[in-house]
Design a protein around this motif. Structure first.
Motif, short mmCIF file in Angstrom:
data_model
loop_
_atom_site.label_atom_id
_atom_site.label_comp_id
_atom_site.label_asym_id
_atom_site.label_seq_id
_atom_site.Cartn_x
_atom_site.Cartn_y
_atom_site.Cartn_z
N GLY A 30 0.66 -1.08 -0.24
CA GLY A 30 -0.39 0.05 0.10
C GLY A 30 0.32 1.21 0.19
N HIS A 31 2.11 1.25 -0.13
CA HIS A 31 2.89 2.17 -0.57
C HIS A 31 3.79 2.09 -1.43
CE1 HIS A 31 5.88 0.60 2.10
NE2 HIS A 31 4.77 0.13 3.17
N PRO A 32 4.82 3.01 -1.31
CA PRO A 32 6.03 2.64 -2.98
C PRO A 32 6.90 1.81 -1.63
CG PRO A 32 5.52 4.39 -3.12
CD PRO A 32 4.40 4.39 -1.72
N VAL A 33 7.80 1.39 -3.29
CA VAL A 33 8.80 0.32 -2.19
C VAL A 33 9.26 0.44 -3.85
CG1 VAL A 33 9.23 -1.74 -1.62
CG2 VAL A 33 6.74 -1.29 -1.28
N THR A 34 11.17 0.93 -3.28
CA THR A 34 11.93 0.36 -3.64
C THR A 34 12.81 -0.33 -3.56
OG1 THR A 34 12.40 3.65 -2.96
CG2 THR A 34 14.36 2.42 -3.94
N VAL A 35 13.55 -1.27 -3.95
CA VAL A 35 14.33 -2.63 -4.63
C VAL A 35 15.18 -2.33 -5.00
CG1 VAL A 35 14.36 -4.56 -5.50
CG2 VAL A 35 11.73 -3.73 -4.99
N GLY A 36 16.14 -2.75 -3.95
CA GLY A 36 18.32 -2.80 -5.28
C GLY A 36 18.62 -4.16 -5.00
N VAL A 37 18.83 -4.98 -6.23
CA VAL A 37 18.59 -6.37 -6.76
C VAL A 37 20.25 -6.75 -6.68
CG1 VAL A 37 18.20 -6.14 -9.05
CG2 VAL A 37 17.40 -8.75 -7.51
N ALA A 38 20.51 -7.83 -6.72
CA ALA A 38 21.91 -8.40 -6.88
C ALA A 38 21.91 -10.06 -7.12
CB ALA A 38 22.88 -8.33 -5.65
N GLY A 39 22.69 -10.47 -8.16
CA GLY A 39 22.75 -12.17 -7.91
C GLY A 39 22.61 -11.97 -9.76
N PRO A 40 22.64 -13.22 -9.91
CA PRO A 40 22.20 -14.46 -9.74
C PRO A 40 23.39 -15.40 -8.88
CG PRO A 40 22.82 -14.72 -11.34
CD PRO A 40 22.64 -13.27 -12.08
N ALA A 41 23.34 -16.15 -7.55
CA ALA A 41 24.36 -16.56 -7.29
C ALA A 41 23.69 -18.26 -7.00
CB ALA A 41 23.91 -16.10 -5.66
N SER A 42 24.41 -18.98 -6.88
CA SER A 42 23.98 -20.26 -6.42
C SER A 42 24.44 -21.47 -5.15
CB SER A 42 24.06 -21.31 -7.68
OG SER A 42 25.70 -20.58 -7.90
N THR A 43 25.41 -20.79 -4.26
CA THR A 43 26.31 -20.87 -3.81
C THR A 43 25.61 -20.02 -2.02
OG1 THR A 43 28.08 -19.90 -3.85
CG2 THR A 43 28.10 -21.57 -4.57
N VAL A 44 26.23 -20.49 -0.74
CA VAL A 44 25.74 -19.92 0.61
C VAL A 44 26.81 -18.74 0.27
CG1 VAL A 44 25.93 -20.04 3.20
CG2 VAL A 44 25.30 -22.53 1.54
N ASP A 45 28.41 -18.72 0.33
CA ASP A 45 28.59 -17.96 0.04
C ASP A 45 28.50 -16.58 -0.69
OD1 ASP A 45 30.36 -18.39 1.39
OD2 ASP A 45 31.71 -19.44 0.45
N GLY A 46 27.75 -17.53 -1.82
CA GLY A 46 26.75 -16.28 -3.48
C GLY A 46 25.94 -15.39 -2.49
N ILE A 47 25.06 -16.03 -2.01
CA ILE A 47 24.63 -15.20 -1.36
C ILE A 47 24.24 -14.40 -0.21
CG2 ILE A 47 21.33 -15.27 -0.48
CD1 ILE A 47 21.56 -18.76 -1.56
N ALA A 48 25.38 -14.75 0.46
CA ALA A 48 25.43 -13.90 1.49
C ALA A 48 26.30 -12.69 -0.02
CB ALA A 48 26.75 -14.57 2.27
N ASP A 49 27.15 -12.55 -0.43
CA ASP A 49 27.46 -11.19 -1.31
C ASP A 49 26.58 -10.88 -1.80
OD1 ASP A 49 29.75 -12.16 -0.43
OD2 ASP A 49 30.84 -13.71 -2.00
N ALA A 50 25.89 -11.11 -2.47
CA ALA A 50 24.49 -10.50 -2.75
C ALA A 50 23.95 -9.77 -2.56
CB ALA A 50 23.82 -11.68 -3.38
N HIS A 51 23.84 -10.23 -1.51
CA HIS A 51 22.59 -9.48 -0.25
C HIS A 51 23.24 -8.24 0.35
CE1 HIS A 51 22.94 -8.15 4.22
NE2 HIS A 51 20.91 -8.34 3.57
N ARG A 52 24.62 -8.05 0.35
CA ARG A 52 25.67 -6.56 0.34
C ARG A 52 25.17 -6.02 -0.68
NH1 ARG A 52 28.82 -10.74 3.46
NH2 ARG A 52 30.22 -11.25 1.56
N GLU A 53 25.52 -6.37 -1.75
CA GLU A 53 25.86 -5.76 -3.01
C GLU A 53 24.28 -5.36 -3.15
OE1 GLU A 53 26.07 -6.15 -7.65
OE2 GLU A 53 27.42 -7.28 -6.24
N ALA A 54 23.51 -5.69 -2.50
CA ALA A 54 21.87 -5.23 -2.80
C ALA A 54 21.14 -3.96 -1.95
CB ALA A 54 21.02 -7.02 -3.13
N ALA A 55 22.18 -4.71 -0.84
CA ALA A 55 21.74 -3.55 -0.32
C ALA A 55 22.35 -2.26 -0.78
CB ALA A 55 22.81 -3.76 1.17
#
Length: 655
Positions: free
Chosen positions: A492-517
């Motif tokens: 019900g309100h504007p949502v701003t989205v940062g995105v990163a990836g793709p990742a297919s490993t545990v370490d890759g998901i953690a790195d993608a999270h930092r980049e998306a943030a």
């Protein structure tokens, strides 16, 4: 006295001779003409009245005796024929052969022209002719005689034989046009019909007929009735034998099925015991799938509740996602193995399919006994996931698990095992979205993100005032562009989205999270609230924010087509582009610097526009292009071999 005595002696001799003559006739079955000839000779020789009376008496007695002998001989022949017929009936293996034998024997026994065998039907009135012998006009097999006329109707009603010397001319019974047509076509006159009865129950009618008017004797009727009795017993015996054969065949089939079921039960018990042992030994999902696949003779895998593949062992044929989801829905409704494609099956781990599905590829020609094993394998896998869940030290929720996943995991193997419980597979790429509203992560945004992630088979967590989503996909831009309006509508309100990836490993998901943030923070700093962005969308800022500063990749993305064009065609588009931008985008000043005609610069700029796109001179693009040209120039200057500058850059561009 001598004369009297002589006369009496002569009279006795004549009487003895006459008796011997008639005995000889009887002994050799002489014809009637010889009897008549003897009487005529005695009369011509002047035999007296007493002798003629004796001869008359001898003649009657001899003819009577010979008739009795002939009758008994005929009866013996008839009985022998009946015995032969009985042997033939018993030897018949098939019902059709038996009926043909009955028709043939009946016609030959009474020496008539035609015979028919008709049997009653249990569920329909009337008699069906199943065999005929000696007929000229072929009666079609399975021909049905009407139940309300002809001699057959009288036989069925009275259960007694009926006959007529001339069928069409006899009005003592009801005629039916259909039967009269057959009689007329065959040219039949005399007809005899006798019942076929076994155990007191009528089963049909045996017909014999002749093409001449013939008055049948009671002996002939009795003889045919005897044959009909033998035939009825043989038919009943044949029917019982057929039923026995069918019963034996069914029994053999049941025994085969029982043996198959027993083998399947033993196979299931052995496989279940093996799988349970692995569960108790805390073996992983891969080990369980490998054991199941080898036992079933194909590939095996796990699917999420929404029908998305999570893990697999062996070979699973590719199947359209829509078909797989539809099959999973049917399996969840029925609770039984459901075919996705020939030899490809799915079955829910637990009723309702909320725990996921087992997917097995047994092959199009697989043994059907493997299918009943699938529910047991599915239940064992569900037990394993439950044990893994219960063994978790903190019984973590989705959010706690995701916090570990995007933080600093200590055991990637354990995380991968636990990921299966949350419908997450590291065998396919995922993207990380960090979403925030005007005031951070509102309760509605948190709930919307959790529901959205669950629908897509992903995970959701709340971290540092933002909602973090892990969603399946290999195109972060496409996933973000789909998720942002959906989350905006739900929250019900504007949502701003940062995105990163793709990742297919545990370490890759953690790195993608930092980049998306970092992408989300940059969007907010630039006033891009309500938008979406990944590192590539932010140009040189994205390169700086990325976890790995991919300078060659940035050059390739920004001016790669121009560099590639110069390399293959030995042109000077890159220097022209750099000088043009440095001269304030003036073709004239650029031509003076390059010492070429202004038209040459214009043609080169047209080619650059084709390679980079029509909007290459927009302010945002110009800034990125200038940075890329500067990085390209620096990398070329740092090369130890100036003559190979271009090749070095191209090598970096194609890594």
């Amino acid at each position: 006295m001598s004369d009297l005595g002589s006369g009496e002696e002569g009279s006795d001799e004549d009487e003895s001779d006459d008796a011997l003559a008639f005995l000889e006739f009887i002994a050799r079955s002489a014809p009637r003409s010889e009897y008549d000839g003897l009487m005529a000779r005695a009369e011509r020789s002047g035999a007296d009245e007493d002798r003629m009376r004796r001869l008359e008496r001898f003649n009657r007695l001899a003819l009577t005796a010979q008739s009795m002998i002939e009758y008994r001989r005929d009866r013996e022949a008839e009985l022998a024929a009946l015995v032969d017929a009985a042997h033939e009936f018993v030897a018949a293996r098939r019902a059709k052969d038996l009926l043909d034998s009955i028709a043939r024997r009946a016609r030959l026994l009474l020496k008539l022209d035609v015979s028919y065998v008709g049997l009653h039907e249990e569920d329909r009135p009337g008699t069906v002719v199943l065999s005929a012998d000696g007929n000229a006009v072929k009666v079609a097999e399975q021909y049905r005689l009407p139940p309300d006329g002809g001699l057959g109707a009288m036989v069925r009603t009275c259960r007694a034989p009926f006959w007529t010397p001339d069928y069409l001319g006899d009005n003592s019974f009801a005629h039916v046009e259909a039967i009269d047509d057959i009689v007329r076509a065959e040219g039949l006159r005399a007809v005899l019909a006798v019942p076929l009865t076994a155990g007191g129950e009528p089963m049909g009618v045996l017909y014999v007929a002749d093409r001449q008017v013939r008055h049948l004797t009671p002996n002939e009727v009795t003889l045919l009735c005897s044959l009909a009795d033998l035939a009825a017993v043989a038919i009943e015996h044949n029917r019982l034998v057929e039923e026995l054969r069918d019963a034996i065949g069914q029994l053999r089939q049941d025994i085969g099925e029982a043996r198959t079921a027993l083998a399947c039960t033993r196979r299931s018990a052995d496989l279940q015991s093996h799988l349970i042992t692995q569960v108790m030994d805390r073996r992983g999902v891969d080990s369980l799938l490998a054991t199941a696949a080898e036992a079933l003779g194909g590939g095996a895998g796990l699917c999420s509740p929404l029908g998305r593949p999570l893990a697999e062992y062996g070979t699973l044929r590719p199947v359209a996602p829509a078909d797989l989801r539809a099959a999973c829905r049917r399996a969840a409704e029925t609770g039984r193995p459901t075919s996705v494609a020939p030899g490809l099956w799915t079955v829910p781990l637990l009723p309702g399919g909320n725990a996921g599905f087992l997917l097995t590829d047994l092959g199009p020609d697989a043994d059907h006994t493997a299918v009943p094993l699938l529910p047991m394998v599915a239940r064992t896998l569900a037990l394993h996931l439950r044990v893994q869940h219960d063994d978790s030290p903190k019984a973590q929720s989705h959010q706690e698990f995701f916090d570990d996943l995007i933080g600093a995991p200590r055991s990637p193997t354990l995380l991968r095992e636990r990921a299966l419980m949350f419908s997450l597979s590291f065998r396919r790429p995922h993207v990380v979205l960090v979403a925030g509203g005007p005031r951070g992560a509102s309760p509605r945004l948190e709930a919307s993100g959790a529901d959205y992630a669950k629908e897509l088979g992903g995970l959701c967590s709340v971290r540092d005032g933002t909602v973090v989503l892990l969603l399946p996909g290999d195109d972060p831009v496409a996933v973000a562009q789909t998720a942002a309006p959906e989350l905006t509508d739900r929250a019900g309100h504007p949502v701003t989205v940062g995105v990163a990836g793709p990742a297919s490993t545990v370490d890759g998901i953690a790195d993608a999270h930092r980049e998306a943030a970092k992408c989300l923070e940059t969007l907010r700093a630039l006033g891009g609230d309500g938008g979406t962005a990944c590192a590539s969308d932010l140009g040189f800022l994205g390169m700086l924010l990325a976890e790995e500063n991919d300078v060659p990749g940035y050059i390739r993305t920004t001016i790669g087509p121009v560099v590639d064009y110069d390399t293959h065609r030995f042109t000077d588009l890159v220097p022209t582009l750099r000088v043009y931008l440095e001269s304030g985008r003036s073709p004239t000043r650029a031509a003076e610097t390059l010492r070429v005609h202004p038209n040459t610069v214009s043609r080169r700029l047209e080619r650059i526009g084709v390679l980079l796109g029509e909007d290459w001179q927009s302010p945002e693009r110009v800034l990125d292009i200038q940075l890329a040209l500067r990085l390209y120039q620096v990398r070329s200057a740092l090369s130890s071999h100036p003559s190979s500058e271009t090749r070095a850059v191209l090598g970096s561009l194609r890594e």
